[in-house]
Design a protein around this motif. Structure first.
Motif, PDB file in Angstrom:
ATOM      1  N   ARG A 314      52.898 -84.636 -38.823  1.00 24.93           N
ATOM      2  CA  ARG A 314      51.783 -85.422 -38.281  1.00 24.93           C
ATOM      3  C   ARG A 314      52.203 -86.855 -37.996  1.00 24.93           C
ATOM      4  NH1 ARG A 314      45.651 -85.054 -40.298  1.00 24.93           N
ATOM      5  NH2 ARG A 314      44.873 -87.126 -39.816  1.00 24.93           N
ATOM      6  N   LEU A 315      51.775 -87.321 -36.833  1.00 26.45           N
ATOM      7  CA  LEU A 315      51.975 -88.714 -36.438  1.00 26.45           C
ATOM      8  C   LEU A 315      50.623 -89.393 -36.389  1.00 26.45           C
ATOM      9  CD1 LEU A 315      53.823 -91.006 -35.435  1.00 26.45           C
ATOM     10  CD2 LEU A 315      53.441 -90.144 -33.097  1.00 26.45           C
ATOM     11  N   ASN A 316      50.391 -90.372 -37.266  1.00 28.56           N
ATOM     12  CA  ASN A 316      49.139 -91.115 -37.300  1.00 28.56           C
ATOM     13  C   ASN A 316      49.238 -92.317 -36.369  1.00 28.56           C
ATOM     14  OD1 ASN A 316      47.778 -89.511 -39.292  1.00 28.56           O
ATOM     15  ND2 ASN A 316      49.142 -90.424 -40.820  1.00 28.56           N
ATOM     16  N   LEU A 317      48.282 -92.437 -35.424  1.00 27.97           N
ATOM     17  CA  LEU A 317      48.331 -93.464 -34.380  1.00 27.97           C
ATOM     18  C   LEU A 317      47.463 -94.658 -34.747  1.00 27.97           C
ATOM     19  CD1 LEU A 317      48.061 -91.032 -31.322  1.00 27.97           C
ATOM     20  CD2 LEU A 317      50.132 -91.933 -32.403  1.00 27.97           C
ATOM     21  N   ALA A 318      47.635 -95.188 -35.943  1.00 27.95           N
ATOM     22  CA  ALA A 318      46.878 -96.369 -36.367  1.00 27.95           C
ATOM     23  C   ALA A 318      47.639 -97.627 -35.940  1.00 27.95           C
ATOM     24  CB  ALA A 318      46.682 -96.331 -37.874  1.00 27.95           C
ATOM     25  N   ASP A 319      47.136 -98.815 -36.400  1.00 27.99           N
ATOM     26  CA  ASP A 319      47.842-100.059 -36.066  1.00 27.99           C
ATOM     27  C   ASP A 319      49.286 -99.992 -36.546  1.00 27.99           C
ATOM     28  OD1 ASP A 319      45.560-101.028 -34.920  1.00 27.99           O
ATOM     29  OD2 ASP A 319      44.884-102.064 -36.733  1.00 27.99           O
ATOM     30  N   THR A 320      49.462 -99.396 -37.732  1.00 21.63           N
ATOM     31  CA  THR A 320      50.814 -99.120 -38.222  1.00 21.63           C
ATOM     32  C   THR A 320      51.048 -97.620 -38.121  1.00 21.63           C
ATOM     33  OG1 THR A 320      50.747-100.975 -39.772  1.00 21.63           O
ATOM     34  CG2 THR A 320      52.370 -99.251 -40.195  1.00 21.63           C
ATOM     35  N   SER A 777      39.429 -82.100 -33.052  1.00 19.46           N
ATOM     36  CA  SER A 777      40.489 -82.591 -32.168  1.00 19.46           C
ATOM     37  C   SER A 777      40.743 -81.577 -31.068  1.00 19.46           C
ATOM     38  CB  SER A 777      41.776 -82.814 -32.976  1.00 19.46           C
ATOM     39  OG  SER A 777      42.148 -81.619 -33.626  1.00 19.46           O
ATOM     40  N   GLN A 778      41.450 -82.003 -30.027  1.00 20.48           N
ATOM     41  CA  GLN A 778      41.862 -81.092 -28.984  1.00 20.48           C
ATOM     42  C   GLN A 778      43.181 -80.461 -29.372  1.00 20.48           C
ATOM     43  OE1 GLN A 778      41.780 -82.681 -25.070  1.00 20.48           O
ATOM     44  NE2 GLN A 778      39.886 -83.826 -25.366  1.00 20.48           N
ATOM     45  N   GLY A 779      43.432 -79.292 -28.824  1.00 21.33           N
ATOM     46  CA  GLY A 779      44.679 -78.624 -29.141  1.00 21.33           C
ATOM     47  C   GLY A 779      44.542 -77.133 -29.010  1.00 21.33           C
ATOM     48  N   ASP A 817      50.423 -71.084 -36.090  1.00 21.81           N
ATOM     49  CA  ASP A 817      50.945 -72.381 -35.638  1.00 21.81           C
ATOM     50  C   ASP A 817      49.882 -73.071 -34.795  1.00 21.81           C
ATOM     51  OD1 ASP A 817      53.555 -72.174 -36.750  1.00 21.81           O
ATOM     52  OD2 ASP A 817      54.096 -70.777 -35.156  1.00 21.81           O
ATOM     53  N   GLN A 818      49.569 -74.327 -35.168  1.00 18.85           N
ATOM     54  CA  GLN A 818      48.551 -75.093 -34.451  1.00 18.85           C
ATOM     55  C   GLN A 818      49.147 -76.407 -33.944  1.00 18.85           C
ATOM     56  OE1 GLN A 818      45.185 -75.854 -36.952  1.00 18.85           O
ATOM     57  NE2 GLN A 818      44.527 -73.725 -37.045  1.00 18.85           N
ATOM     58  N   TYR A 819      48.667 -76.765 -32.776  1.00 11.00           N
ATOM     59  CA  TYR A 819      48.966 -78.099 -32.241  1.00 11.00           C
ATOM     60  C   TYR A 819      47.638 -78.782 -31.980  1.00 11.00           C
ATOM     61  CZ  TYR A 819      50.082 -81.801 -28.938  1.00 11.00           C
ATOM     62  OH  TYR A 819      50.173 -83.014 -28.303  1.00 11.00           O
ATOM     63  N   SER A 820      47.479 -80.014 -32.490  1.00  7.54           N
ATOM     64  CA  SER A 820      46.230 -80.742 -32.294  1.00  7.54           C
ATOM     65  C   SER A 820      46.516 -82.201 -31.993  1.00  7.54           C
ATOM     66  CB  SER A 820      45.327 -80.630 -33.535  1.00  7.54           C
ATOM     67  OG  SER A 820      46.026 -81.023 -34.701  1.00  7.54           O
ATOM     68  N   VAL A 821      45.637 -82.805 -31.197  1.00  3.62           N
ATOM     69  CA  VAL A 821      45.815 -84.187 -30.783  1.00  3.62           C
ATOM     70  C   VAL A 821      44.438 -84.846 -30.686  1.00  3.62           C
ATOM     71  CG1 VAL A 821      45.782 -83.541 -28.327  1.00  3.62           C
ATOM     72  CG2 VAL A 821      46.823 -85.714 -29.037  1.00  3.62           C
ATOM     73  N   SER A 822      44.381 -86.128 -31.057  1.00  4.25           N
ATOM     74  CA  SER A 822      43.155 -86.904 -30.987  1.00  4.25           C
ATOM     75  C   SER A 822      43.550 -88.365 -30.777  1.00  4.25           C
ATOM     76  CB  SER A 822      42.346 -86.741 -32.281  1.00  4.25           C
ATOM     77  OG  SER A 822      42.897 -87.538 -33.311  1.00  4.25           O
ATOM     78  N   PHE A 825      45.655 -89.163 -34.117  1.00  2.00           N
ATOM     79  CA  PHE A 825      46.853 -88.499 -34.617  1.00  2.00           C
ATOM     80  C   PHE A 825      47.338 -87.428 -33.636  1.00  2.00           C
ATOM     81  CE2 PHE A 825      43.380 -85.862 -36.150  1.00  2.00           C
ATOM     82  CZ  PHE A 825      43.827 -84.582 -35.855  1.00  2.00           C
ATOM     83  N   ILE A 826      48.585 -87.001 -33.864  1.00  4.73           N
ATOM     84  CA  ILE A 826      49.166 -85.824 -33.218  1.00  4.73           C
ATOM     85  C   ILE A 826      49.761 -84.974 -34.334  1.00  4.73           C
ATOM     86  CG2 ILE A 826      50.889 -84.961 -31.602  1.00  4.73           C
ATOM     87  CD1 ILE A 826      50.753 -87.661 -30.188  1.00  4.73           C
TER      88      ILE A 826
END
Length: 872
Positions: A314-320, A777-779, A817-822, A825-826
């Motif tokens: 998981r990649l968290n897309l926060a400020d950091t 989320s989408q995915g 196996d799942q892929y999700s994006v919002s 996060f990815i």
């Protein structure tokens, strides 16, 4: 000459009837017929069905035909007695009894001279001279001959088909399913057409979560709490009519029918088994039927040794920005006991009272290890951190069910009144300890403990009454109506504790969740069903209202909803065609009310990657469903059922992501809550085929092609996910081999598909251990498939014993196996649950039929209709 003889016969017959030109009705129907039914040895037979028929002239066909006058069941001494019998014309009695060959006898009150070859019978009453009639007939002892199909030990009956296709539902016979032997209802559902099962055992019906019923009633039991060996069949109802609950939204109903034997005499079976992980199962059930009592008992033990592995990237897309990679291993040990008692009391030939008790007790000890690496992108560069989280815990549950049914069959064929009461309750406790060790290289730099304790109760009360009235010249029309009241109560307490070791754990007030709730649903329905030649129709409407009250008992905060009366119409049209073909169109309107977990304004922080919160402002979603079906039965017994369906929902309840501060860490986290989307639609086509290729080989194929889309234009900062055309298939092949061997091979395939809209199965206290992708989320879910195989050998006299060996997920391919994006996060997520598990099971059947114990079956649809149908 023939004309002269015919004229003489007519004159003589007319003279006989003319002797009573002014016969009053009281005399015309003053006949009395009686006798006794015995076996070949002269022993009285109780429970034999005796029909009395009268020959009349049918103006439509210009022919004489037999019409039913009355019917009855013989008493304990074998006697039968008919009064107020027509004295004119030919009469006939027809006698049947389980275990005996049917017999019939002609009767006439006419003098022997006119009656022709009338059966010999003793006559009582006033002396009967020539040209005079006696209105009493004693038929004496009528002996019935034993049917050769009745054996001294095990009764041989016709085998029920593995799958029965009706246009409005499919009935899957679990007893024919070898691969689920020794498993649970989850294993059964993997082989039921139209039903999708994910890696966690959650089920979907046409890409939506269905309602689960047990014996036609709501239940607190989950699928993994019901042994497969306790199930007789599963009914799949894709588009329920007004007779059924309107709840469930855009999904249908899965009705699990438990085994209940009403066979005469006594019968039962014993079973035992073990799986490759050391889990054992054992069971026994027994049934006895004598006189007015039918009693059944069943008890089963099922041990579970679960093993699940998975990863989360998981990649968290926060400020950091942070990148988190987890590898997970979950081991669960536990067992549950399942018990069921049933009692049927046949008060009269028309009335039956049934009582059922269910008891389930289970205890499980889940243990989990999560290795995590977190990389944070800082201005100074990438900072890496490693941790290991150990989870140990225990949970117990107790479920209790009480069912009380009353059935009364009126003298009029098909007229029936039923009253049902159903009470299910459940208690649960849980205690989980999460120990997270933060690593500096190979050493522990720090430790954090989190303890979650819980206990709760669930009560489910349903009261219902139904009335059925047939009418019309041929009774081709039927009016059904009923009332239903349902109450659902929940009490739950969840507490969270934090600390650096077990001695300094501190309760976190913001993590404490104590609540109770009550929701009530009241319903009434009316339905009219009729036919005109080969065209049939059913029109119905259901009215439902509901209310909901909840309280956070630790804070005193209250919340409630009151839903006014809503109408739910249904329409079914069918047309029978030539060569055993039929087409049907159906329309229904249904509702999906938000459940407690979706409404309660509590945030569950148990899993930092799956934080959930309810929304008390949710409103129900309404779904209009349309379906068109075609069925065909072929000469060899093969069946084909095809369906096209379309569903449109308003105010769809779906998940929604929003940021929030985690009180445990003080960091910004993503909270998964619920919201009403503007609308959604789904459509698809389904084909189910049963093919009997040879006497020893049959296959069942089910394919469902579907697509769905959500309109989220009313939700700020949300983009609707593109629709995706997907398909799902199941294949089941059965081989009957020499020397009583059988092989079953089953397979399923799920193509790439969008993440589910909302599975309605999450909630506070149920944070997923693997951080499964939020459905808001989408995915998509990647395609996967699996294969199961089983072999069975029957032996001993009458094949009373069987041994089966089965293996699930033969090639270890049921990986989800799942892929999700919002915007936040990815994530890529993978999980494999209990692959290549081998089960060995042994079953021994026993039983003995004593035909003298036979008493009329009464299984809701039986009763007076059982007797009447024999006159057809």
């Amino acid at each position: 000459m023939k004309k002269v003889l015919l004229l003489i016969a007519v004159i003589l017959t007319g003279h006989a009837y003319a002797q009573y030109p002014q016969m009053p009705a009281s005399i015309k129907n003053s006949g009395h017929i009686y006798g006794k039914i015995t076996d070949a040895d002269g022993k009285a037979l109780e429970g034999a069905s005796v029909l009395l028929l009268h020959q009349k002239f049918d103006a439509a066909t210009k022919k004489m035909k037999m019409e039913l006058v009355s019917g009855m069941i013989t008493k304990g001494n074998g006697d039968f007695d008919f009064s107020s019998v027509p004295v004119m014309g030919l009469l006939q009695i027809r006698i049947s009894n389980t275990g005996y060959k049917p017999t019939q006898q002609d009767i006439s009150f006419m003098p022997k001279k006119q009656a022709g070859a009338a059966p010999a019978a003793r006559t009582s009453g006033p002396p009967a001279g020539m040209g005079m009639m006696s209105f009493d007939k004693d038929l004496g002892n009528i002996k019935m001959q034993t049917d050769a199909t009745v054996l001294t030990t095990v009764t041989v009956t016709g085998a029920a088909p593995a799958l029965k296709l009706d246009i409005d539902k499919k009935v899957f016979n679990v007893e024919k399913n070898i691969v689920s032997a020794g498993g649970t209802a989850v294993d059964v559902m993997r082989n039921v057409p139209s039903v999708q099962v994910d890696v966690d055992g959650n089920v979907k019906l046409r890409d939506a979560t269905p309602q689960i019923y047990v014996d036609g009633r709501p239940t607190t039991l989950t699928l993994d709490q019901i042994p497969a060996d306790a199930i007789q069949s599963v009914e799949v109802i894709t588009n329920p009519s007004a007779k059924y609950d309107a709840s469930g939204g855009n999904a249908g109903i899965l009705n699990i029918v438990l085994k209940k034997n009403r066979t005469t005499g006594y019968n039962g079976n014993l079973s035992a088994g073990i799986d490759s992980r050391g889990g054992i199962n054992a069971g026994a059930n027994f049934n006895v039927r004598q006189n007015k009592i039918n009693f059944s008992a069943a008890g089963m033990l099922h041990q579970m040794r679960g093993s699940t592995t998975g990863t989360t990237d998981r990649l968290n897309l926060a400020d950091t920005q942070t990148h988190v990679y987890q590898s997970d291993v979950n081991k669960t040990n536990g067992a549950f006991l399942f018990g069921k008692l049933g009692l049927d009391y046949y008060v009269t030939n028309r009335a039956t009272i049934s009582l059922g008790l269910i008891k389930v007790h289970g205890k499980f000890q889940p243990n989990e290890t999560i290795n995590a690496q977190t990389d944070s992108l800082l201005p100074s560069g990438i900072k890496s951190a490693n941790s290991v989280r150990y989870t140990s815990g225990s949970r117990t549950f107790d479920a209790n069910g009480l069912q009380l049914d009353y059935v009364y069959n009126f003298p009029k064929e098909g007229e029936q009144l039923t009253a049902n009461g159903n009470y299910f309750s459940g208690n649960n406790t849980g205690n989980s300890l999460y120990t997270t060790n933060y690593l500096n290289g190979n050493t522990i730099g720090g430790t954090q403990l989190q303890q979650v304790t819980s206990d709760g109760k669930i009560n489910f009360l349903t009261l219902q009454t139904d009335y059925t009235l047939p009418f019309g010249k041929q009774k081709q029309s039927k009016l059904e109506t009923g009332l239903r009241a349902q109450q659902h109560q929940i009490v739950n307490n969840n507490d969270n504790f934090m600390g650096s070791n077990s001695s300094n754990l501190v309760k976190i007030p913001s993590g404490t969740n104590d609540y109770k709730s009550t929701d009530n649903v009241y319903a009434a329905y009316v339905s009219l069903k009729s036919s005109i030649k080969d065209f049939g129709y059913e029109v119905g409407v259901r009215a439902e209202s509901s209310n909901y009250n909840g309280q956070l008992t630790n804070t005193g905060e209250k919340f409630s909803n009151n839903y006014p009366v809503s109408l739910f119409p249904s329409l079914f049209l069918s047309q029978k065609l030539k060569n055993k073909q039929e087409v049907q169109f159906s329309y229904t309107r249904r509702i999906n009310r938000p459940n407690f977990f979706q409404l309660i304004p509590f945030t569950d922080y148990t899993d930092s990657l799956n934080i959930t919160r309810g929304n008390p402002n949710l409103v129900p979603e309404f779904t209009n469903s349309f379906e068109m079906s075609y069925s065909k039965t072929f000469k060899d017994g093969s069946n084909l059922l095809t369906s096209l369906y379309y569903k449109h929902s308003d105010n769809l309840i779906t998940r929604y992501l929003s940021p929030g501060t985690n009180p445990f860490t003080g960091k910004q986290d993503i909270i998964n809550t619920y919201i009403n989307a503007n609308s959604s639609y789904s459509y698809g086509a389904e084909v189910t085929s049963i093919n009997k290729l040879t006497k020893w080989w049959d296959i069942t194929t089910n394919v469902n092609v579907y697509e769905s889309k959500i309109n989220t234009s009313n939700i700020a900062a949300s983009a609707s996910q593109n629709a995706m055309l997907s398909w799902f298939g199941k294949f089941n092949s059965n081989f009957k081999l020499p020397k009583s061997f059988a092989i079953q091979l089953s397979a399923d395939y799920q193509s790439k598909t969008n993440l589910p809209i909302n599975n309605n199965q999450g909630g506070p206290g149920r944070g997923g251990p693997f951080g499964q992708a939020q459905s808001s989320s989408q995915g998509y879910i990647k395609s996967f498939w699996g294969t199961d195989i089983a072999v069975r050998k029957s032996f001993l006299k009458n094949n009373a014993a069987t041994v089966s060996v089965s293996m699930n997920d033969l090639f270890r391919t049921r990986t989800q196996d799942q892929y999700s994006v919002s915007p936040y996060f990815i994530q890529n997520y993978s999980r494999l649950n209990n692959p290549q598990m081998v089960r060995v099971n042994f079953t021994y059947h026993f039983g003995k039929m004593d035909a003298s114990l036979f008493k009329r079956q009464n299984n809701k649809a039986s009763g007076a209709s059982d007797v009447m149908q024999m006159a057809q």
